[in-house]
Design a protein around this motif. Structure first.
Motif, mmCIF file in Angstrom:
data_model
loop_
_atom_site.group_PDB
_atom_site.id
_atom_site.type_symbol
_atom_site.label_atom_id
_atom_site.label_comp_id
_atom_site.label_asym_id
_atom_site.label_seq_id
_atom_site.Cartn_x
_atom_site.Cartn_y
_atom_site.Cartn_z
ATOM 1 N N MET A 130 41.188 32.581 43.453
ATOM 2 C CA MET A 130 41.161 32.474 41.992
ATOM 3 C C MET A 130 42.535 32.856 41.442
ATOM 4 S SD MET A 130 38.482 34.341 39.454
ATOM 5 C CE MET A 130 38.665 34.197 37.714
ATOM 6 N N PRO A 131 43.040 32.104 40.476
ATOM 7 C CA PRO A 131 44.347 32.435 39.911
ATOM 8 C C PRO A 131 44.327 33.802 39.238
ATOM 9 C CG PRO A 131 43.618 30.254 39.209
ATOM 10 C CD PRO A 131 42.464 30.907 39.915
ATOM 11 N N ASP A 132 45.497 34.406 39.169
ATOM 12 C CA ASP A 132 45.602 35.687 38.477
ATOM 13 C C ASP A 132 45.272 35.513 37.000
ATOM 14 O OD1 ASP A 132 46.441 36.887 40.804
ATOM 15 O OD2 ASP A 132 48.575 36.676 40.331
ATOM 16 N N THR A 133 44.684 36.554 36.418
ATOM 17 C CA THR A 133 44.416 36.566 34.983
ATOM 18 C C THR A 133 45.740 36.648 34.222
ATOM 19 O OG1 THR A 133 42.334 37.706 35.377
ATOM 20 C CG2 THR A 133 43.230 37.848 33.153
ATOM 21 N N LEU A 134 45.800 36.002 33.076
ATOM 22 C CA LEU A 134 46.986 36.102 32.230
ATOM 23 C C LEU A 134 47.200 37.551 31.804
ATOM 24 C CD1 LEU A 134 46.515 33.028 29.850
ATOM 25 C CD2 LEU A 134 48.086 33.215 31.781
ATOM 26 N N SER A 135 48.424 37.868 31.429
ATOM 27 C CA SER A 135 48.734 39.220 30.953
ATOM 28 C C SER A 135 47.985 39.513 29.661
ATOM 29 C CB SER A 135 50.237 39.348 30.708
ATOM 30 O OG SER A 135 50.601 38.574 29.562
ATOM 31 N N ASP A 136 47.824 40.788 29.366
ATOM 32 C CA ASP A 136 47.195 41.172 28.105
ATOM 33 C C ASP A 136 47.968 40.625 26.912
ATOM 34 O OD1 ASP A 136 44.881 42.454 28.925
ATOM 35 O OD2 ASP A 136 45.841 44.412 29.084
ATOM 36 N N LEU B 160 46.943 36.998 26.555
ATOM 37 C CA LEU B 160 45.570 36.897 26.047
ATOM 38 C C LEU B 160 45.489 37.297 24.588
ATOM 39 C CD1 LEU B 160 43.674 38.298 29.158
ATOM 40 C CD2 LEU B 160 43.795 35.919 28.392
ATOM 41 N N ARG C 133 42.936 37.388 21.206
ATOM 42 C CA ARG C 133 42.449 38.655 20.658
ATOM 43 C C ARG C 133 43.126 39.077 19.367
ATOM 44 N NH1 ARG C 133 41.890 40.969 26.654
ATOM 45 N NH2 ARG C 133 44.141 41.233 26.427
#
Length: 196
Positions: A1-7, A10, A15
């Protein structure tokens, strides 16, 4: 699974991103509009239909024409935004499927079926409009989507003599923080979701 984007990424996309009602007096360049397109065009649509067609309203004359088509409380937003994107849906999109979805005769799926054409064009152009908003945020712009306008008037003014129909419009620019409302509530997962 690809890494999650940075906060930070996001936050920019979701947000802390907001819908703006007014913009700072900073232009939006052709390069920025092209950057939006060159990101959003990769967003998925059913059978690569890509039915959305865009008019980028930037000149004073075009802004005035569009402002004549929107509700009273949206006029100032259109006139003051650096750019407003009209997201249209091309009801002739099946004609492009031999090029966009060449591994089967997808055009035949729609032959003589206007309800299916309309439903597919509306659904997928709406997706593309959402991708536009995310792409604008990704390139550092803010947006304000709206549906308070006369579709027939917009179609006559910007899509004459075509089978393109307006879906919704989105103002673009660098948002003026003074123009946003307090953050509105968002429900918790349990409020609107279930896993079965």
């Amino acid at each position: 699974m690809p890494d999650t984007l940075s906060d930070d990424a996001l936050d920019r996309l979701f947000r802390t991103a907001r819908s703006y009602n007014a913009y700072l007096d900073e232009p939006v360049s052709d390069a920025q509009l092209r950057a939006i397109w060159n990101l959003m065009k990769w967003g998925p649509t059913s059978a690569n239909q890509l039915p959305a067609r865009f008019v980028w309203v930037r000149s004073d004359e075009a802004k005035a024409r569009l402002a004549d088509c929107v509700s009273e409380n949206n006029k100032a937003k259109i006139l003051s935004a650096p750019v407003t994107a009209i997201i249209g849906m091309d009801l002739d999109f099946p004609e492009h499927l031999p090029r966009l979805f060449p591994h089967t005769d997808a055009r035949s799926w729609f032959a003589g079926n206007e309800p299916l054409i309309h439903a597919s064009a509306f659904r997928n152009s709406t997706l593309q409009g959402a991708y536009l908003i995310l792409a604008a945020r990704a390139v550092g712009l803010d947006s304000g989507a709206m549906s308070g306008f006369d579709n027939d008037a917009v179609d006559a003014a910007f899509f004459p003599d075509t089978r393109i129909r307006s879906n919704f419009i989105v103002t673009l620019g660098r948002g003026d923080p003074a123009s946003i409302f307090d953050r509105l509530p968002r429900p918790d997962f349990e409020d609107y979701n279930k896993i079965v």
